[in-house]
Write an enzyme that holds these catalytic residues in place. Structure first.
Site, short mmCIF file in Angstrom:
data_model
loop_
_atom_site.label_atom_id
_atom_site.label_comp_id
_atom_site.label_asym_id
_atom_site.label_seq_id
_atom_site.Cartn_x
_atom_site.Cartn_y
_atom_site.Cartn_z
N ASP A 1 61.80 3.36 16.42
CA ASP A 1 62.67 3.04 15.28
C ASP A 1 63.77 2.08 15.71
O ASP A 1 64.00 1.04 15.07
CB ASP A 1 63.29 4.32 14.72
N ASP B 1 54.42 13.54 23.26
CA ASP B 1 55.39 12.87 22.42
C ASP B 1 55.08 11.37 22.50
O ASP B 1 54.28 10.93 23.33
CB ASP B 1 56.79 13.20 22.94
N ASP C 1 57.75 8.35 21.45
CA ASP C 1 58.92 7.57 21.86
C ASP C 1 59.48 8.07 23.18
O ASP C 1 59.70 9.27 23.37
CB ASP C 1 60.02 7.66 20.79
#
Length: 282
Positions: free
Chosen positions: A22, A11, A13
């Protein structure tokens, strides 16, 4: 290479970087109030696309967005671990609910883009006006992915993992998968891993909680990690362990261990250090 039979899927983030990319961009560029106002009214990807439109209307350039991304927090030992895993011969891939521009900008800044053979994430591009456009990986308005696990509507990582597994099978390659993640969306892919694979959830994050509550559903061996130091320690020692187990030739094993020690990432013998790796019991 020593670890060519290992595929490491990460992954992005809160796994590679230590924040949500984001939220980082929105907060750093002063859009948090508008973001929070609009959050209940539209899907996440549409909201991020709207945020990029707002930034563009304010005169914020794509270079300014990139500059913010380059300040994203990332632990130096995670950078080192990724480079080491790549040097050892692992096939590294990313499966993330961020977007192409954010991920590639950060990876390139830290000299990591070339370490990854594949980035699976939400598409994005800079249009002719210089505005960043962001779209969902799955067009859920027309073709819902139909997963019943806690996957966001725009992306089922389990489907992505199945595609990777199918690709490996089609090439007749038997490889060990190591998956590293932190969020709810990383639970579904953990269910796709088989016996002999490894799931590495970040401790005290949502996927770790789900795995602890549903441990019997996970066929893979589970090894937890908490921070950059443990990320490097657990990942590199697993790579060494798997590579040695796959080697039937003592000379190859010695060469494997020699290659690992040259990286000088963790002091002490590989076997001794590996015994300190934290496992989540069945």
């Amino acid at each position: 290479m020593a670890a060519s039979d290992i595929v490491v899927i990460m992954d992005f983030d809160k796994t590679i970087i230590d924040c949500d990319s984001d939220n980082w961009v929105v907060d750093e560029l002063g859009l948090t109030p508008l973001f929070n106002q609009l959050l209940p009214t539209m899907p996440w990807n549409s909201l991020m696309d709207t945020m990029m439109k707002e930034l563009h209307s304010q005169g914020t350039t794509i270079d300014a967005v990139a500059a913010v991304l380059k300040r994203t927090p990332i632990h130096p030992l995670i950078i080192r671990a990724i480079k080491s895993a790549h040097e050892l011969g692992c096939d590294l891939k990313i499966v993330s609910d961020a977007n192409v521009f954010f991920i590639e900008t950060i990876l390139e800044h830290h000299g990591l883009r070339g370490c990854f053979s594949e980035i699976n994430t939400n598409p994005s591009f800079v249009d002719e006006e210089g505005r960043l456009r962001i779209f969902p990986l799955h067009d859920f308005s027309k073709h819902p992915h139909g997963c019943h696990h806690p996957c966001p509507p725009n992306m089922c990582k389990g489907i992505v993992i199945e595609r990777i597994q199918a690709s490996l099978s089609a090439m007749g390659e038997k490889k060990t998968i190591i998956y590293m993640g932190d969020g709810l969306g990383d639970f579904c892919p953990s269910l796709k891993l088989g016996d002999g694979d490894y799931m590495l959830p970040r401790k005290d994050f949502p996927v770790w909680d789900l795995i602890c509550k549903n441990r019997k559903l996970i066929q893979a061996e589970v090894c937890e990690w908490s921070n950059g130091e443990e990320f490097e320690h657990v990942l590199l020692h697993l790579i060494t362990k798997i590579s040695i187990e796959k080697s039937n030739n003592s000379d190859n094993t010695a060469q494997l261990y020699s290659e690992y020690c040259k990286l000088q990432t963790v002091p002490g013998a590989a076997y001794e250090a590996f015994t300190k790796t934290l496992y989540v019991p069945h």
